[in-house]
Each structure stands twice: as C-alpha cells, then as structure tokens.
Design a protein around this motif. Structure first.
Motif, PDB file in Angstrom:
ATOM      1  N   PRO A   1       0.820  -1.227   0.000  1.00 57.22           N
ATOM      2  CA  PRO A   1       0.000   0.000   0.000  1.00 57.22           C
ATOM      3  C   PRO A   1       0.850   1.272   0.000  1.00 57.22           C
ATOM      4  N   ASN A   2       2.041   1.212   0.633  1.00 56.48           N
ATOM      5  CA  ASN A   2       2.969   2.342   0.642  1.00 56.48           C
ATOM      6  C   ASN A   2       4.278   1.894   0.002  1.00 56.48           C
ATOM      7  N   PRO A   3       4.372   1.958  -1.328  1.00 57.41           N
ATOM      8  CA  PRO A   3       5.545   1.417  -2.027  1.00 57.41           C
ATOM      9  C   PRO A   3       6.839   2.084  -1.589  1.00 57.41           C
ATOM     10  N   PRO A   4       7.915   1.306  -1.449  1.00 53.23           N
ATOM     11  CA  PRO A   4       9.205   1.884  -1.049  1.00 53.23           C
ATOM     12  C   PRO A   4       9.837   2.683  -2.178  1.00 53.23           C
ATOM     13  N   ARG A   5      10.539   3.756  -1.820  1.00 48.72           N
ATOM     14  CA  ARG A   5      11.291   4.533  -2.808  1.00 48.72           C
ATOM     15  C   ARG A   5      12.569   3.785  -3.187  1.00 48.72           C
ATOM     16  N   PHE A   6      13.024   4.004  -4.393  1.00 54.04           N
ATOM     17  CA  PHE A   6      14.285   3.386  -4.804  1.00 54.04           C
ATOM     18  C   PHE A   6      14.902   4.151  -5.972  1.00 54.04           C
ATOM     19  N   HIS A   7      16.224   4.011  -6.110  1.00 57.80           N
ATOM     20  CA  HIS A   7      16.964   4.494  -7.276  1.00 57.80           C
ATOM     21  C   HIS A   7      17.878   3.350  -7.677  1.00 57.80           C
ATOM     22  N   GLN A   8      17.597   2.731  -8.816  1.00 60.09           N
ATOM     23  CA  GLN A   8      18.299   1.508  -9.208  1.00 60.09           C
ATOM     24  C   GLN A   8      19.034   1.713 -10.532  1.00 60.09           C
ATOM     25  N   SER A   9      20.313   1.387 -10.528  1.00 62.02           N
ATOM     26  CA  SER A   9      21.083   1.405 -11.774  1.00 62.02           C
ATOM     27  C   SER A   9      20.907   0.073 -12.481  1.00 62.02           C
ATOM     28  N   GLY A  10      20.597   0.139 -13.774  1.00 59.87           N
ATOM     29  CA  GLY A  10      20.453  -1.087 -14.554  1.00 59.87           C
ATOM     30  C   GLY A  10      21.742  -1.510 -15.209  1.00 59.87           C
ATOM     31  N   GLY A  11      22.795  -0.681 -15.074  1.00 61.91           N
ATOM     32  CA  GLY A  11      24.071  -0.988 -15.718  1.00 61.91           C
ATOM     33  C   GLY A  11      24.226  -0.238 -17.023  1.00 61.91           C
ATOM     34  N   GLY A  12      25.099  -0.746 -17.868  1.00 62.99           N
ATOM     35  CA  GLY A  12      25.390  -0.081 -19.134  1.00 62.99           C
ATOM     36  C   GLY A  12      24.273  -0.238 -20.150  1.00 62.99           C
ATOM     37  N   ILE A  13      24.124   0.779 -20.986  1.00 67.87           N
ATOM     38  CA  ILE A  13      23.164   0.712 -22.094  1.00 67.87           C
ATOM     39  C   ILE A  13      23.631  -0.347 -23.086  1.00 67.87           C
ATOM     40  N   THR A  14      22.793  -1.325 -23.377  1.00 72.20           N
ATOM     41  CA  THR A  14      23.163  -2.424 -24.262  1.00 72.20           C
ATOM     42  C   THR A  14      23.062  -1.987 -25.726  1.00 72.20           C
ATOM     43  N   PRO A  15      23.689  -2.738 -26.649  1.00 69.98           N
ATOM     44  CA  PRO A  15      23.551  -2.409 -28.082  1.00 69.98           C
ATOM     45  C   PRO A  15      22.097  -2.385 -28.543  1.00 69.98           C
ATOM     46  N   ALA A  16      21.264  -3.306 -28.025  1.00 70.42           N
ATOM     47  CA  ALA A  16      19.849  -3.317 -28.412  1.00 70.42           C
ATOM     48  C   ALA A  16      19.144  -2.047 -27.937  1.00 70.42           C
ATOM     49  N   MET A  17      19.442  -1.612 -26.702  1.00 77.21           N
ATOM     50  CA  MET A  17      18.868  -0.365 -26.187  1.00 77.21           C
ATOM     51  C   MET A  17      19.330   0.823 -27.009  1.00 77.21           C
ATOM     52  N   LEU A  18      20.633   0.848 -27.348  1.00 78.02           N
ATOM     53  CA  LEU A  18      21.178   1.973 -28.099  1.00 78.02           C
ATOM     54  C   LEU A  18      20.515   2.088 -29.466  1.00 78.02           C
ATOM     55  N   ARG A  19      20.231   0.959 -30.086  1.00 81.05           N
ATOM     56  CA  ARG A  19      19.550   0.987 -31.386  1.00 81.05           C
ATOM     57  C   ARG A  19      18.178   1.649 -31.255  1.00 81.05           C
ATOM     58  N   VAL A  20      17.412   1.268 -30.219  1.00 85.73           N
ATOM     59  CA  VAL A  20      16.078   1.842 -30.022  1.00 85.73           C
ATOM     60  C   VAL A  20      16.173   3.317 -29.643  1.00 85.73           C
ATOM     61  N   LEU A  21      17.148   3.674 -28.816  1.00 80.05           N
ATOM     62  CA  LEU A  21      17.331   5.076 -28.437  1.00 80.05           C
ATOM     63  C   LEU A  21      17.609   5.946 -29.657  1.00 80.05           C
TER      64      LEU A  21
ATOM     65  N   GLN B   1      16.629   5.257 -32.684  1.00 80.62           N
ATOM     66  CA  GLN B   1      15.385   5.314 -33.460  1.00 80.62           C
ATOM     67  C   GLN B   1      14.411   6.332 -32.866  1.00 80.62           C
ATOM     68  N   ILE B   2      14.394   6.452 -31.548  1.00 80.42           N
ATOM     69  CA  ILE B   2      13.554   7.467 -30.904  1.00 80.42           C
ATOM     70  C   ILE B   2      14.075   8.862 -31.214  1.00 80.42           C
ATOM     71  N   ASP B   3      15.380   9.046 -31.126  1.00 81.29           N
ATOM     72  CA  ASP B   3      15.993  10.359 -31.340  1.00 81.29           C
ATOM     73  C   ASP B   3      15.812  10.825 -32.785  1.00 81.29           C
ATOM     74  N   ASP B   4      15.891   9.904 -33.727  1.00 80.53           N
ATOM     75  CA  ASP B   4      15.800  10.247 -35.154  1.00 80.53           C
ATOM     76  C   ASP B   4      14.541   9.668 -35.779  1.00 80.53           C
ATOM     77  N   ALA B   5      13.445   9.717 -35.047  1.00 83.72           N
ATOM     78  CA  ALA B   5      12.216   9.058 -35.499  1.00 83.72           C
ATOM     79  C   ALA B   5      11.744   9.600 -36.847  1.00 83.72           C
ATOM     80  N   PRO B   6      11.392   8.694 -37.779  1.00 82.56           N
ATOM     81  CA  PRO B   6      10.858   9.135 -39.070  1.00 82.56           C
ATOM     82  C   PRO B   6       9.365   9.482 -38.944  1.00 82.56           C
ATOM     83  N   TYR B   7       8.729   9.740 -40.073  1.00 82.34           N
ATOM     84  CA  TYR B   7       7.293  10.013 -40.151  1.00 82.34           C
ATOM     85  C   TYR B   7       6.957  11.387 -39.559  1.00 82.34           C
ATOM     86  N   SER B   8       5.685  11.672 -39.463  1.00 86.61           N
ATOM     87  CA  SER B   8       5.225  12.936 -38.887  1.00 86.61           C
ATOM     88  C   SER B   8       3.825  12.740 -38.337  1.00 86.61           C
ATOM     89  N   GLY B   9       3.395  13.718 -37.542  1.00 83.76           N
ATOM     90  CA  GLY B   9       2.041  13.717 -37.012  1.00 83.76           C
ATOM     91  C   GLY B   9       1.686  12.460 -36.239  1.00 83.76           C
TER      92      GLY B   9
END
Length: 343
Positions: A162-182, A184-192
């Motif tokens: 009912p009262n969730p604990p606070r936390f700050h968690q490091s997931g480690g290094g950004i993986t190649p798969a994450m970097l690819r998606v990041l 794609q988000i930064d340079d997203a194609p299309y519009s609207g």
C-alpha cells in the motif's frame, strides 16, 4: 557550491535569457523548446501517450556550475532514464531508502521511484548532457496485472504494497539493443499521428529491454545465495545502515542484530550479493564518496577524510592511493584515477 531553489533558478534563467523558442503540436511532439541563458542552452522534445506514459528527450550544454534544490511531488511517477552523454550529481540527504548522494553518468540507464523527497542536482560547467527520460504511473504497470511474475522484483514490490518503497536503481550499461532503439527514438521518421504511434512503440520496446535486463541481473544474483528472499532484503537493509552511518558504522555483530540476521548469514549475504565482505563494501563506498567530494565538490582533503569516517588523515590518503592510484590532492586537481586500478 551554493544551491538555488527551483524558483530562484527559473528567475535567474529568465533574467539572463538570450533566446527562447517554443512550439506546440510540432512534428509529432506535444512541445518542442529551445532556451539559451547564462547557465546554458537546452533543447527539449516532449510527448504524452496513452495512460499518462510520457517521453522527454533532453539535451543541454552547461555553461557554468549549477546546483539547484527541488522537491518531488507525493504522486511522483516511476521514471526510466537513459543517459547518452554527460553526467550529474544528486544529493538526497536523510532519505532512508537511498544513498545520500549518487551520480548518473553517460552510457548508463536507471529506474527510479522517488516521491515526496527533497534533492539537490549539481551540474558541471562544460558538460554536454543528453538523456532520454520515460515517465509512467503505477497504474500503467497494473494494466499488465495478469503477467507480473516476469517483472523485476523492484517493480513487483511497488504493486504489492500500500505504501511502495522509494528506490533508485542502476540497470548498468546501455546495451547495443537499447542503443539501437534510443537512436530510433531520437531520429524518429514520419510525422504527425504516425510519428506518435512509432514513438510510443519504441518507448514500449525500450522499457521491455530495461525491465528484462533488471530481471536478468536479479536472477544472476539470487541463485548464488542460499538466503531466503526476506533474508536478502535484510542484507540490503544492512547495506543501507552502513551507508547512513558512514562516519561511525556499527560493528559486524551490532549490524547483524539490527537487521535480524546472524553475523554468519550477514557475511555470506554480502559475499553473494555484493561480491565482497561487509567492511570491504564499506571501504569501497567510502572511497567512491571521497572521490566525488574531491572531484565534484572540491572539498578540502582533511574535510573529506572526516566526512567519510577517517580520524587520521594519513590513513585516508594511503587508502585512497591504494584504491585509485592517485592521491586525494591529485584527484581534487582533476587528475583521473589510473586505469590500472580498474576505474
């Protein structure tokens, strides 16, 4: 470094504003803004998707040292943060669940839930920061309530209490798969609308990658330990006590009694979970805090030694040099730790 409140910082930025451009409903984003003032220049792109899922892409060039104090709201959402470049230092004194200070750095990703806290964020002149930040409320997670067992323990615990604990968690290094998606988000194609659909799909993919990595990290740790889940929680409590009482830590027996474990189980838990002894962990944490105080806060060496729990300056200097391969004074003057010392 003197801290400004958020209101004071905003007023100072407004008074020294050189350029400001803000566009609403532009190129698939709700808001796109550029600001330049005496502290730096910032470029922000923001969009809110369904169920209060939000994406912010933030880039900044820091002109001068900044220290800004602020307060998180009581209904603060969960935050997933991917640091592409730069870093900043956060002070959170007196918060039970997390260290008094920590650093978020480029190439790393983080998951955090920190409602109702005061914090001070510190940025360094000359830094170029870029981060992609995702926010989502707990109710968004509950939409997947039929299949929560695959989520990291940290997230499941938020939904179980009912009262969730606070936390700050490091997931480690950004993986190649994450970097690819990041990218794609930064340079997203299309519009609207099509761009918004594309961005939302990539945000979900990125969260799936992060949650999976956090869950894998947990599975890599927990099978190594014969401790029960409740005992693992108590080992983390012991870790937090050490961090809070850095300048005057309890003895091993006292620490074990404080968390309800035998000293044998506490020693085993530290070896299994953190890969070191109880006081080996304390030593490494002291050294890391000392390095931050010297390199970021530019504190006097003697003051740093006292802050991290050394009564004799000579012992502190010798320990610091063994850890990093440089003296505290050299660290204070900007010299980097030797690569030979694993830093």
């Amino acid at each position: 470094m003197e801290s400004l409140t958020e209101v004071e910082f905003d007023e100072w930025c407004h008074e020294t504003l050189v350029k400001e451009e803000t566009y609403c409903d532009r190129n698939g984003f709700d808001v796109i803004s550029r600001r330049q003032h005496s502290f730096g220049e910032h470029y922000t792109r923001f969009v809110e998707f369904r169920s209060e899922l939000e994406l912010e892409i933030w880039e900044g060039n820091i002109y001068r040292d900044e220290s800004v104090s602020g307060q998180h709201e009581e209904l603060m959402p969960l935050v997933s943060k991917f640091y592409l470049s730069g870093s900043h230092h956060v002070l959170t004194p007196g918060i039970k669940e997390i260290p008094d200070d920590y650093v978020e750095s480029g190439g790393q990703h983080y998951l955090l839930y920190l409602p109702n806290i005061d914090e001070i964020e510190q940025w360094s002149a000359g830094d170029r920061v870029k981060q992609i930040r995702i926010q989502f409320p707990l109710d968004w997670l509950r939409t997947y309530s039929k299949e929560l067992d695959s989520l990291p323990i940290t997230l499941r615990s938020l939904l179980d209490r009912p009262n969730p604990p606070r936390f700050h968690q490091s997931g480690g290094g950004i993986t190649p798969a994450m970097l690819r998606v990041l990218r794609q988000i930064d340079d997203a194609p299309y519009s609207g609308a099509i761009k918004r659909i594309y961005l939302e799909s990539k945000v979900l993919e990125l969260l799936a990658l992060q949650f999976n990595q956090l869950a894998e990290n947990e599975r890599a740790i927990h099978p190594l330990s014969s401790l029960k889940p409740v005992e693992i929680d108590r080992v983390y409590q012991a870790r937090d006590i050490l961090i809070k009482q850095l300048d005057d830590p309890p003895s091993l027996l006292d620490l074990a009694r404080m968390v309800g474990l035998s000293d044998r189980k506490l020693r085993r838990g530290f070896r299994d979970i953190f890969g070191t002894t109880v006081f080996g962990y304390l030593h490494d944490y002291r050294m890391e805090q000392a390095r931050l105080l010297l390199s970021v806060n530019k504190m006097r060496v003697a003051d740093v030694a006292q802050t991290v729990g050394y009564s004799q300056l000579g012992h502190f200097i010798a320990s610091f040099k063994r850890k990093f391969g440089i003296t505290p004074k050299e660290c204070q003057m900007g010299k980097k730790p030797s690569a030979a010392f694993g830093i």
